[in-house]
Design a protein around this motif. Structure first.
Motif, PDB file in Angstrom:
ATOM      1  N   VAL A 121     -16.070   0.542 -21.467  1.00 52.32           N
ATOM      2  CA  VAL A 121     -15.244   1.411 -20.627  1.00 52.32           C
ATOM      3  C   VAL A 121     -13.775   1.076 -20.815  1.00 52.32           C
ATOM      4  N   SER A 122     -12.975   2.104 -21.084  1.00 52.14           N
ATOM      5  CA  SER A 122     -11.517   1.998 -21.099  1.00 52.14           C
ATOM      6  C   SER A 122     -10.962   2.798 -19.926  1.00 52.14           C
ATOM      7  N   LEU A 123      -9.736   2.454 -19.511  1.00 54.03           N
ATOM      8  CA  LEU A 123      -9.127   3.074 -18.326  1.00 54.03           C
ATOM      9  C   LEU A 123      -7.863   3.821 -18.731  1.00 54.03           C
ATOM     10  N   PRO A 124      -7.959   5.096 -19.110  1.00 53.63           N
ATOM     11  CA  PRO A 124      -6.781   5.832 -19.589  1.00 53.63           C
ATOM     12  C   PRO A 124      -5.737   6.096 -18.518  1.00 53.63           C
ATOM     13  N   ASP A 125      -6.130   6.047 -17.238  1.00 56.63           N
ATOM     14  CA  ASP A 125      -5.198   6.344 -16.149  1.00 56.63           C
ATOM     15  C   ASP A 125      -4.775   5.096 -15.382  1.00 56.63           C
ATOM     16  N   GLY A 126      -5.076   3.920 -15.912  1.00 58.99           N
ATOM     17  CA  GLY A 126      -4.748   2.696 -15.195  1.00 58.99           C
ATOM     18  C   GLY A 126      -5.848   2.297 -14.230  1.00 58.99           C
ATOM     19  N   TRP A 166     -17.203   0.953   5.584  1.00 55.73           N
ATOM     20  CA  TRP A 166     -16.182   0.151   4.926  1.00 55.73           C
ATOM     21  C   TRP A 166     -14.974   1.027   4.629  1.00 55.73           C
ATOM     22  N   HIS A 167     -13.795   0.533   4.992  1.00 52.68           N
ATOM     23  CA  HIS A 167     -12.564   1.185   4.581  1.00 52.68           C
ATOM     24  C   HIS A 167     -12.455   1.103   3.057  1.00 52.68           C
ATOM     25  N   PRO A 168     -11.582   1.904   2.427  1.00 46.75           N
ATOM     26  CA  PRO A 168     -11.479   1.884   0.962  1.00 46.75           C
ATOM     27  C   PRO A 168     -11.293   0.469   0.413  1.00 46.75           C
ATOM     28  N   PHE A 169     -12.049   0.162  -0.620  1.00 46.15           N
ATOM     29  CA  PHE A 169     -12.031  -1.175  -1.209  1.00 46.15           C
ATOM     30  C   PHE A 169     -10.745  -1.363  -2.034  1.00 46.15           C
ATOM     31  N   ASP A 170     -10.200  -2.572  -1.972  1.00 42.44           N
ATOM     32  CA  ASP A 170      -8.944  -2.861  -2.650  1.00 42.44           C
ATOM     33  C   ASP A 170      -9.113  -2.854  -4.161  1.00 42.44           C
ATOM     34  N   LEU A 171      -8.087  -2.367  -4.841  1.00 39.83           N
ATOM     35  CA  LEU A 171      -8.019  -2.499  -6.286  1.00 39.83           C
ATOM     36  C   LEU A 171      -7.590  -3.920  -6.639  1.00 39.83           C
ATOM     37  N   PRO A 172      -7.914  -4.407  -7.827  1.00 40.04           N
ATOM     38  CA  PRO A 172      -7.485  -5.751  -8.213  1.00 40.04           C
ATOM     39  C   PRO A 172      -5.958  -5.848  -8.229  1.00 40.04           C
ATOM     40  N   SER A 173      -5.451  -7.009  -7.920  1.00 39.05           N
ATOM     41  CA  SER A 173      -3.998  -7.216  -7.978  1.00 39.05           C
ATOM     42  C   SER A 173      -3.537  -7.166  -9.430  1.00 39.05           C
ATOM     43  N   ALA A 174      -2.283  -6.805  -9.618  1.00 45.60           N
ATOM     44  CA  ALA A 174      -1.737  -6.672 -10.974  1.00 45.60           C
ATOM     45  C   ALA A 174      -1.779  -7.990 -11.742  1.00 45.60           C
ATOM     46  N   SER A 175      -1.792  -9.114 -11.020  1.00 52.03           N
ATOM     47  CA  SER A 175      -1.801 -10.422 -11.688  1.00 52.03           C
ATOM     48  C   SER A 175      -3.180 -10.800 -12.219  1.00 52.03           C
ATOM     49  N   ASP A 176      -4.231 -10.087 -11.762  1.00 54.04           N
ATOM     50  CA  ASP A 176      -5.592 -10.341 -12.226  1.00 54.04           C
ATOM     51  C   ASP A 176      -6.036  -9.216 -13.150  1.00 54.04           C
ATOM     52  N   LYS A 177      -6.609  -9.572 -14.285  1.00 52.93           N
ATOM     53  CA  LYS A 177      -7.133  -8.571 -15.200  1.00 52.93           C
ATOM     54  C   LYS A 177      -8.651  -8.478 -14.994  1.00 52.93           C
ATOM     55  N   SER A 185     -16.680  -6.651 -14.850  1.00 52.56           N
ATOM     56  CA  SER A 185     -16.294  -7.769 -13.977  1.00 52.56           C
ATOM     57  C   SER A 185     -16.015  -7.300 -12.559  1.00 52.56           C
ATOM     58  N   GLY A 186     -15.680  -6.008 -12.400  1.00 56.77           N
ATOM     59  CA  GLY A 186     -15.319  -5.487 -11.087  1.00 56.77           C
ATOM     60  C   GLY A 186     -16.454  -4.873 -10.308  1.00 56.77           C
ATOM     61  N   VAL A 187     -17.705  -5.017 -10.789  1.00 51.81           N
ATOM     62  CA  VAL A 187     -18.856  -4.446 -10.075  1.00 51.81           C
ATOM     63  C   VAL A 187     -19.304  -5.401  -8.978  1.00 51.81           C
ATOM     64  N   LYS A 188     -19.443  -4.885  -7.762  1.00 49.40           N
ATOM     65  CA  LYS A 188     -19.901  -5.678  -6.621  1.00 49.40           C
ATOM     66  C   LYS A 188     -20.953  -4.869  -5.865  1.00 49.40           C
ATOM     67  N   ASN A 202      -8.841  -2.847 -13.370  1.00 56.60           N
ATOM     68  CA  ASN A 202      -7.481  -2.519 -13.821  1.00 56.60           C
ATOM     69  C   ASN A 202      -7.273  -2.838 -15.294  1.00 56.60           C
ATOM     70  N   ALA A 203      -8.355  -3.131 -16.023  1.00 57.14           N
ATOM     71  CA  ALA A 203      -8.252  -3.463 -17.441  1.00 57.14           C
ATOM     72  C   ALA A 203      -9.409  -2.849 -18.203  1.00 57.14           C
ATOM     73  N   SER A 204      -9.135  -2.439 -19.426  1.00 63.04           N
ATOM     74  CA  SER A 204     -10.201  -1.940 -20.296  1.00 63.04           C
ATOM     75  C   SER A 204     -11.038  -3.108 -20.798  1.00 63.04           C
ATOM     76  N   MET A 205     -12.228  -2.811 -21.277  1.00 60.25           N
ATOM     77  CA  MET A 205     -13.161  -3.861 -21.692  1.00 60.25           C
ATOM     78  C   MET A 205     -12.870  -4.396 -23.092  1.00 60.25           C
ATOM     79  N   GLY A 206     -12.066  -3.683 -23.871  1.00 56.93           N
ATOM     80  CA  GLY A 206     -11.742  -4.186 -25.207  1.00 56.93           C
ATOM     81  C   GLY A 206     -12.988  -4.324 -26.063  1.00 56.93           C
ATOM     82  N   ASN A 207     -13.098  -5.466 -26.756  1.00 59.57           N
ATOM     83  CA  ASN A 207     -14.254  -5.704 -27.639  1.00 59.57           C
ATOM     84  C   ASN A 207     -15.412  -6.339 -26.873  1.00 59.57           C
TER      85      ASN A 207
END
Length: 479
Positions: free
Chosen positions: A211-216, A119-130, A135-138, A160-165
């Motif tokens: 999990v939080s994402l300090p680097d985006g 598999w070529h590198p998997f796409d990151l979520p689009s900026a319009s989707d949080k 939620s991003g585990v496949k 592309n988003a932290s898990m918050g609470n």
């Protein structure tokens, strides 16, 4: 003469925080640690007193059966502000069609593959989707089923988003997480870990984390195992030291929040997702003691060994962690890495030789370039070879390796590749085969030029046969 005092340690050894990793860690693999955010919290000479200090609640978590031998018995005691039972009930969440836990051939959503896949590198979520970490585990592939207490799964995550609470608790197995893009700021019940690309983190079954994402935006890999825990491989003739040294593993120190706001805890059981809601943080452990504790490890600390004369040693010398299967001397999962090292063997074909292994090989790249694959291979992608599937380098790589002047050389400089290797037979998910948009099969034409050059040496072979008193090639044997 009176001796002059030098110095005395004020505490056990722990790491020092840095700009990229602000947390402190205890060191060691499989240790029975104890940690207090407030000194004096852990009960004296017992685990469950009638009344805990500060009116905390004592709670235990076990990672093995009660009757497991002492050497393999894993457990921990937590002293927390509110116990885990303080929630408002557990309800089922909708299925995530890209998440799989049942890899038995009776499941129509998994499939066998006899060929190499990549598999070529998997796409990151689009900026319009949080999309947060969970939620991003496949799921790409696996074997067995959590209910059998033996099996594994290979996942990727993109977020592309932290898990918050929101927290997560995996009831199926242990997760070994390998970030490829962006650090993961992980808060667990035992404390906090900052995990960068090039490090791994293991969070065992039943332990809550967020999990939080300090680097985006972030991307990486997850190796999940059912029914076993990771352990260090035996060193055999290497002796006491080498490969992944126990002192280089790092576990968190106690850290807690004062937070009485609404939280969700998502549970994974049998690959299905459930949620409970509560009016307080799950990260309220003031102190804890035990050996069932998350840990991380920087892969660059691995001590490579290899041949210093000729030929290859089996890739088991690159094993960081292993998990045993129920079959003696066969691993449920090995984590191997391919990192910068010296190659000095003489009169030796230095790339990976052509091979057909009993093991299934699943491979990813964390950073750099890795030329040991049969075709294009990039960070954030993945590859798979089933057991006994023939594989090896292309003709061009073969030709270079057979003609090159053999000098001591650095290999894999600036690179960190890993392999998940299992003795089990693996099935591939619908998502991996049909919905990633990144699948490509290996192109067999890369081996077309591996001609039968032996036929160019028939005269030489016949001369050797004649010298040995044997008939030439093509001669009928005498009856």
């Amino acid at each position: 003469m009176t001796s002059i005092h030098g110095a005395t340690a004020q505490s056990a050894y722990s790491t020092t925080a840095t700009e990229k990793d602000p947390y402190q860690y205890q060191v060691g693999f499989g240790n029975r640690f104890a940690s207090e955010a407030i000194p004096g919290t852990i009960p004296y000479a017992q685990n469950g007193p009638q009344k805990c200090k500060y009116d905390l609640y004592a709670e235990t978590i076990t990672g093995s059966s009660f009757m497991a031998p002492r050497a393999s018995n894993q457990t921990a005691w937590l002293y927390r502000i509110r116990p885990s039972v303080a929630h408002k009930g557990i309800t089922r969440l909708p299925d995530n069609e890209d998440l799989e836990a049942n890899f038995l051939p009776t499941n129509p959503k998994v499939h066998w593959s006899a060929t190499q896949l990549a598999w070529h590198p998997f796409d990151l979520p689009s900026a319009s989707d949080k999309v947060d970490f969970i939620s991003g585990v496949k799921t790409l592939m696996g074997c067995g089923d959590p209910s059998l207490r033996e099996g594994l799964a290979a996942h990727i995550y993109t977020a592309n988003a932290s898990m918050g609470n929101k927290a997560f608790c995996n009831g199926d197995g242990d997760w070994l997480i390998l970030p490829e893009k962006g650090r993961l700021d992980i808060q667990t019940e035992f404390g906090k870990l900052m995990v960068r690309p090039g490090e791994i983190v293991v969070i065992q079954r039943g332990i809550k984390f967020t999990v939080s994402l300090p680097d985006g935006p972030s991307r990486g890999y997850i190796s999940e195992i059912y029914g076993a825990h990771y352990e260090l491989p035996e060193l055999g003739p290497l002796g006491s030291h080498g490969l992944a040294n126990p002192r280089d593993f790092e576990s968190p120190v106690a850290s807690f929040d004062l937070d009485q706001t609404p939280w969700e805890v998502v549970y994974k059981v049998g690959g299905k997702l459930f949620v409970s809601k509560q009016e307080h943080t799950p990260f309220d452990v003031v102190a804890w003691a035990g050996n069932y504790v998350p840990y991380k490890y920087a892969l660059e600390k691995f001590v490579n060994v290899g041949s210093i004369s000729r030929d290859h040693i089996d890739p088991s010398i690159f094993c960081v962690l292993t998990a045993k299967s129920k079959t003696p001397n066969a691993a449920l999962m090995d984590l191997l890495i391919f990192s910068p090292r010296w190659e000095v063997s003489t009169n030796t074909f230095r790339p990976p030789f052509y091979h057909r292994n009993a093991a299934v090989e699943m491979m990813g790249l964390l950073y750099g370039d890795y030329a040991g694959r049969s075709d294009e291979f990039a960070a954030g992608g993945f590859s798979y070879e089933t057991g006994f599937c023939p594989h090896g380098v292309s003709y061009d790589e073969f030709k270079k390796a057979t003609e090159a002047e053999l000098k001591p050389a650095r290999v894999h400089e600036g690179t960190m590749a890993f392999m998940l290797e299992t003795s089990m037979m693996v099935t591939v998910t619908d998502w991996a085969l049909k919905r990633t948009g990144k699948l490509h099969e290996f192109e067999p034409t890369m081996w077309d030029d591996l001609k039968g050059q032996f036929v160019e040496h028939l005269d030489e072979a016949n001369a050797d046969l004649k010298a040995a008193g044997l008939p030439p090639l093509g001669a009928r044997p005498k009856l």
